[in-house]
Write a protein that holds these residues in place. Sequence first.
Motif, short mmCIF file in Angstrom:
data_model
loop_
_atom_site.label_atom_id
_atom_site.label_comp_id
_atom_site.label_asym_id
_atom_site.label_seq_id
_atom_site.Cartn_x
_atom_site.Cartn_y
_atom_site.Cartn_z
N LEU A 162 48.05 46.09 40.83
CA LEU A 162 46.86 46.31 40.01
C LEU A 162 46.63 45.13 39.07
N GLY A 163 47.69 44.68 38.42
CA GLY A 163 47.57 43.55 37.51
C GLY A 163 47.13 42.28 38.22
N LEU A 164 47.72 41.98 39.36
CA LEU A 164 47.35 40.78 40.11
C LEU A 164 45.91 40.85 40.60
N SER A 165 45.47 42.05 41.00
CA SER A 165 44.09 42.23 41.45
C SER A 165 43.11 41.97 40.31
N LEU A 166 43.46 42.43 39.12
CA LEU A 166 42.59 42.21 37.96
C LEU A 166 42.54 40.74 37.56
N VAL A 167 43.68 40.06 37.64
CA VAL A 167 43.70 38.62 37.35
C VAL A 167 42.82 37.89 38.35
N PHE A 168 42.93 38.26 39.63
CA PHE A 168 42.09 37.62 40.64
C PHE A 168 40.61 37.87 40.35
N LEU A 169 40.28 39.12 40.01
CA LEU A 169 38.89 39.49 39.79
C LEU A 169 38.30 38.75 38.59
N TYR A 170 39.00 38.78 37.46
CA TYR A 170 38.43 38.28 36.22
C TYR A 170 38.73 36.82 35.93
N ALA A 171 39.79 36.28 36.52
CA ALA A 171 40.15 34.89 36.23
C ALA A 171 39.86 33.95 37.39
N VAL A 172 39.52 34.52 38.56
CA VAL A 172 39.25 33.67 39.73
C VAL A 172 37.87 33.97 40.32
N GLN A 173 37.70 35.19 40.83
CA GLN A 173 36.47 35.50 41.57
C GLN A 173 35.23 35.43 40.69
N GLN A 174 35.22 36.16 39.58
CA GLN A 174 34.02 36.19 38.75
C GLN A 174 33.69 34.84 38.11
N PRO A 175 34.68 34.08 37.59
CA PRO A 175 34.34 32.74 37.09
C PRO A 175 33.75 31.83 38.16
N CYS A 176 34.33 31.87 39.36
CA CYS A 176 33.79 31.03 40.46
C CYS A 176 32.39 31.46 40.84
N GLN A 177 32.16 32.79 40.90
CA GLN A 177 30.85 33.28 41.26
C GLN A 177 29.81 32.91 40.21
N ASN A 178 30.17 33.05 38.93
CA ASN A 178 29.24 32.67 37.85
C ASN A 178 28.95 31.18 37.86
N LEU A 179 29.97 30.39 38.16
CA LEU A 179 29.78 28.94 38.23
C LEU A 179 28.76 28.58 39.31
N ILE A 180 28.89 29.24 40.45
CA ILE A 180 27.98 28.94 41.58
C ILE A 180 26.58 29.49 41.31
N ASP A 181 26.51 30.72 40.80
CA ASP A 181 25.21 31.39 40.65
C ASP A 181 24.37 30.84 39.50
N TYR A 182 25.04 30.49 38.39
CA TYR A 182 24.28 30.19 37.17
C TYR A 182 24.40 28.74 36.69
N TRP A 183 25.36 28.00 37.18
CA TRP A 183 25.56 26.66 36.66
C TRP A 183 25.28 25.55 37.65
N MET A 184 25.46 25.83 38.93
CA MET A 184 25.23 24.78 39.93
C MET A 184 23.73 24.51 40.09
N PRO A 185 23.30 23.25 40.05
CA PRO A 185 21.88 22.93 40.27
C PRO A 185 21.45 23.42 41.66
N PRO A 186 20.28 24.07 41.77
CA PRO A 186 19.81 24.58 43.06
C PRO A 186 19.73 23.46 44.10
N GLY A 187 20.34 23.72 45.24
CA GLY A 187 20.28 22.76 46.35
C GLY A 187 21.23 21.60 46.26
N ALA A 188 21.95 21.47 45.15
CA ALA A 188 22.87 20.34 44.99
C ALA A 188 24.13 20.59 45.81
N PRO A 189 24.68 19.57 46.46
CA PRO A 189 25.97 19.73 47.15
C PRO A 189 27.05 20.15 46.17
#
Length: 267
Positions: free
Chosen positions: A172-199
């Motif tokens: 449970l702890g490892l799953s939460l670390v993955f969710l909040y420290a890996v998956q969600q930060p990466c998803q937010n980085l891609i969705d909200y910070w990466m310039p549209p269409g940029a490599p």
Amino acid sequence: MEAVRTRGLSAAWLKYLAAASMLVDHVDAIFHLMGGVASDTDPRFFLFRYFGRMAAPIFLFFVAEGCAKTHDLQGYLRRLFVFSLVAQLPYSLVFETWGGSVILTFFLGAACVWFFEALRDRDLPVPAALLPSLPLAALAEYIHSDYGWVGVVMVPALYLLRSHKARQLTLLGLSLVFLYAVQQPCQNLIDYWMPPGAPFFDALPQVLPHYLDMWLVFHLLTTLSALVPVVLLCFYRGERGRGSKWFFYVFYPAHLLVLFFIRLLIP
């Protein structure tokens, strides 16, 4: 022996804590309680949201526990399905989305357990019996259900490890670390910070330092807050405790409807 058995935390106590956490989280999500103190780029803005991260781990744990302790798994699954239907409209009204609520995630996770047990009754090996969990997890992602595929697969995983509490809570702890420290930060980085269409890899060196400067503390505090329930669950004594199980079925849609009408009344 009786004194030893009464030590620790009951399921009811932990669920009431999770319900309080969820209520605070949703109030802050709607009304931004720290809005007058900090901007939404300041980690203090999300002070009450951190407390809200305690709810899902506790409820996911007890969905797995419910699957293990119920005398009628199919009936338990039906209740969760009806509960998810009832909760969907209030969830959509409050958060203005048709993505699935966390209750639908609970249902899909419990459905994984039901398929697993049905296939094990036909003498299929464990890996084969877990295969239906893959399309159910994919469905959670497709319908944008709260906590997505991670929330769904947590339930059968916790269910399978129920006789090994240390391993169960470690997972449970490892799953939460993955969710909040890996998956969600990466998803937010891609969705909200990466310039549209940029490599991606071309833009990453320019974007990542600014992203981490603004959001690293937020993700660290979110992750640590989500891990608090793992510590509390170490003291779970395996008993239901006092309280009506129907309270938790009613609480979710009821508190969302109340918040929806309050928002209508407040300009």
